[in-house]
Structure formats: structure tokens, C-alpha cells
Scaffold this motif. Structure first.
Motif, mmCIF file in Angstrom:
data_model
loop_
_atom_site.group_PDB
_atom_site.id
_atom_site.type_symbol
_atom_site.label_atom_id
_atom_site.label_comp_id
_atom_site.label_asym_id
_atom_site.label_seq_id
_atom_site.Cartn_x
_atom_site.Cartn_y
_atom_site.Cartn_z
ATOM 1 N N THR A 72 3.108 4.249 3.845
ATOM 2 C CA THR A 72 3.538 4.837 5.120
ATOM 3 C C THR A 72 3.017 6.264 5.252
ATOM 4 N N ARG A 73 3.087 7.008 4.141
ATOM 5 C CA ARG A 73 2.604 8.393 4.149
ATOM 6 C C ARG A 73 1.105 8.437 4.416
ATOM 7 N N ARG A 74 0.354 7.496 3.848
ATOM 8 C CA ARG A 74 -1.090 7.458 4.058
ATOM 9 C C ARG A 74 -1.434 7.189 5.523
ATOM 10 N N TYR A 114 2.787 -5.180 8.065
ATOM 11 C CA TYR A 114 3.727 -4.145 8.522
ATOM 12 C C TYR A 114 4.875 -3.987 7.523
ATOM 13 N N LEU A 115 5.415 -5.111 7.061
ATOM 14 C CA LEU A 115 6.512 -5.060 6.095
ATOM 15 C C LEU A 115 6.070 -4.431 4.787
ATOM 16 N N VAL A 116 4.844 -4.781 4.351
ATOM 17 C CA VAL A 116 4.331 -4.226 3.098
ATOM 18 C C VAL A 116 4.149 -2.720 3.215
ATOM 19 N N ALA A 147 -0.429 -14.078 12.025
ATOM 20 C CA ALA A 147 0.692 -14.233 11.095
ATOM 21 C C ALA A 147 0.705 -13.142 10.029
ATOM 22 N N ILE A 148 -0.468 -12.621 9.686
ATOM 23 C CA ILE A 148 -0.566 -11.603 8.642
ATOM 24 C C ILE A 148 -0.058 -10.245 9.124
#
Length: 366
Positions: free
Chosen positions: A209-211, A199-201, A193-194
Motif C-alpha cells: 500500500t505504501r509503495r 486489491y486484497l493482496v 477476476a484477478i
């Protein structure tokens, strides 16, 4: 009654050696920056020495305070931690550095509320798991409270954003639940569930996202986001087996940003080589074994879970920090326990060791 000097020496010795290594490496990694920014090559190491003295004082107090008292304080400490994290959003109190609000500013000092929050969650988990031992396999009364309540603190930490600390603390919560005997199907379910939440976070915050992208290929942006990862590789590669010599490293000369904090392990690799890196890793392994030994000898379940949680929190943070600087894990802003420059982290780590030591002492009084 046992003499406190008969307590687990390996726990104390490994901690003090890591603390001493931190003082040496903070100076080695920061004297150039200190001279350039403040005209004092000892600026950072002097502050770190003050932090170390304060931390040792808290360590002594924690080692002499009966750990059972934390049972009564579990909820008050947790609530205070949540308040501290919420204060980060208050203008004039919480302040932003590098795009993240992780520090509270008060007259004369600053601190990171996420650090004591880690300790608060582990105390709560130890109390809750030990008090619910007969219902631990039940979903609503044994499992759900031990996920939802610490989950609130983890969510507040993530909102700073501090993804590294949130993931580390979340992992410790799951480990403690597993050790306590929670059904594996519940843990697998919560893990599944996490995943979409993570993914959303990650996709919601551009820097995360860049990292991830830089982690996959830091050479896509060698002079930008991938710069520190590549410089970390160079540091370890330059060190070889024996290192270039203490104080002789080049990557700290403004190649590795903030080399005295998150990337201090890279400088250890460059200056002390594989031998120095191996010794540091060995000290953490000794610390881990000592903490687990204390957990198995605790006189009650609360002590067992408390020692276990604190030991894993410190060691898991060390593993993640090392994984990041070695390029095994995506970049996260986590200090290396006992070694990286910083006051709040060092104090909380030393308090944790003091609590573990007290659990050992109390177990020998039976």
C-alpha cells in the motif's frame, strides 16, 4: 547437422553485450559500498564475475541439451519448484531480508527459489499448451489447467511476498495462453477476476500500500519511502544526453539504496546518459526480436511456446524494472536481467538463453 556457430548470432551477441555491461556497471555502482562494508572495492564485482562464469557454464550446457527433454521433466521440475518455495517457510532454511522471505540458505550458498520457479512454469506451460492444442478452446480441459496449476506457483511467490515476480510471471502465463489460441473471453474473465484479488493482496500488506501511495506522489515522503524514487529521477536528470561519465555518478554514493541491484538502470542513465540508456534498450529489443524469430522457426509447438515464454519472461522483467526506476510503475524488487548484481537471477536468465539457442539449433537440423 548444422554447426552451432551458425546459430542466431544476434541472440548470443545481445546477451553477451548485456552481460558485459552488467559486469562494468556492477563495479561502477558497488565499489564504494564494497570498500565501506568489506574493505574491498572489488568485493561485489568479483562475486558477480564468479556468478557470470557459472552462468556461462550453465548456458553452454543448456544450449547443448536437446530441449525436447524438458517435456518429460515438466511436472517434476514444477513440483521441485513448489517444494523450494514452500521451504521458505521452514525456520533456519528460509531467511528474511527487508521484510520478505525470498532466499533459501544452505551451507556455503543461498538462492532465490522464485527464479527457477519462473523457468519451471514456462516449461510446464509450453508442454501443456502444446499437448492440449486440440482442446485449447475448451474451458475445463484446455484453459483451466493452464491457469490453476501455474497459479499455485504464482500464489506461493506472492506469499513471500514478491509481488513483482508474481505479476511478471502471471502476465507471461496469460500471454502464452493468448498466443496458444485460448478464447479471449476466458482471458478477459480471469483478468477481471484477478483485480479484486490483487486489491486484497495490496491492501493486506502495508508495504505494498505504501509503495502504491509513493508511486502516485513520491514527494509526500521525500526522506522516507519516496527517497529512492526521487533519487532515481535525479540520476536520470543529471545524466542528460551523454552522461556524467562512467564511474562519476553521485547517486550511487548512498543516495540510491542497493544501486547495484534493482536501481542499476538509474546509474546507467546518470553515468552514460540517454545514449547509454538507448543502447541498453536497443540490446533488449534485439534480444526480443531474436527470441521471437527462434520461436517462429521452432520445429514443433513445444519449442515455439518454450522460446516465446522464455523470451517474454526476460524482456517483460526488463521493461518492468525500467518502468519502476523511471517512475512509470510502482516500486517492485525486480533485477534488470543480465545486468543487475545477483547469482540466481543471472544463472536462470543464461539457462533460458541456452534453451532458446538449442531450440534454434534443433530447428536447423530438420
Amino acid at each position: 547437422m548444422i554447426n552451432r556457430f551458425d546459430a542466431d548470432r544476434t541472440l548470443i551477441v545481445s546477451t553477451l553485450l548485456l552481460l558485459s555491461a552488467g559486469l562494468v556497471m556492477v563495479y561502477s555502482t558497488s565499489f564504494i559500498v564494497g570498500m565501506q562494508k568489506f574493505g574491498d572495492q572489488y568485493f561485489f564485482v568479483k562475486k558477480h564475475l564468479i556468478y557470470a562464469c557459472i552462468a556461462l557454464g550453465f548456458f553452454i550446457i543448456a544450449s547443448r541439451t536437446p530441449y525436447e527433454i524438458y517435456k518429460k521433466l515438466a511436472y517434476p521440475i514444477l513440483i521441485l519448484s513448489a517444494i523450494g518455495l514452500l521451504l521458505l517457510g521452514v525456520e533456519g532454511i528460509g531467511f528474511e531480508v527487508g521484510g520478505a522471505k525470498r532466499w533459501l540458505r544452505f551451507p556455503g550458498f543461498t538462492f532465490q527459489p522464485s527464479e527457477p520457479a519462473k523457468l519451471a512454469v514456462i516449461v510446464f506451460m509450453a508442454y501443456s499448451l502444446s499437448s492440449r492444442k486440440e482442446r485449447i478452446k475448451e474451458f475445463s480441459t484446455g484453459f483451466l489447467p493452464n491457469i490453476l496449476i501455474p497459479g499455485v506457483i504464482v500464489a506461493l511467490i506472492m506469499s513471500e511476498p514478491d509481488f513483482g515476480t508474481a505479476v511478471t510471471l502471471g502476465a507471461v502465463v496469460l500471454i502464452m495462453n493468448f498466443v496458444a489460441g485460448v478464447r479471449l473471453s476466458y482471458l478477459i474473465g480471469i483478468f477481471v477476476a484477478i483485480i479484486p484479488v490483487l486489491y486484497l493482496v495490496v491492501t493486506s500488506f502495508a508495504y505494498m500500500t505504501r509503495r502504491i501511495m509513493i508511486f502516485l506522489d513520491p514527494w509526500k515522503d521525500p526522506n522516507g519511502a519516496g527517497f529512492q524514487t526521487i533519487q532515481s529521477y535525479i540520476a536520470f536528470g543529471s545524466g542528460g544526453i551523454w552522461g556524467v561519465g562512467l564511474g562519476e555518478g553521485r547517486q550511487k554514493l548512498f543516495y540510491l539504496p542497493e544501486a547495484h541491484t534493482d536501481f542499476i538502470f538509474s546509474v546507467i542513465g546518470e553515468e552514460l546518459g540517454l545514449v547509454g540508456v538507448g543502447i541498453v534498450i536497443l540490446l533488449y529489443i534485439v534480444f526480443l526480436i531474436s527470441g521471437l524469430k527462434v520461436a517462429t522457426k521452432a520445429k514443433d509447438l513445444f519449442g515455439t511456446y518454450l522460446a516465446l515464454g522464455l523470451t517474454f519472461m526476460i524482456c517483460l522483467q526488463a521493461v518492468i524494472n525500467m518502468g519502476v526506476v523511471l517512475g512509470i510503475l510502482p516500486p517492485k524488487g525486480l533485477p534488470l536481467p543480465f545486468i543487475s548484481y545477483g547469482g540466481t537471477s543471472l544463472i536462470v536468465s543464461m539457462v533460458s538463453v541456452g534453451i532458446i539457442l538449442n531450440i534454434y539449433i534443433r530447428s536447423c537440423e530438420r
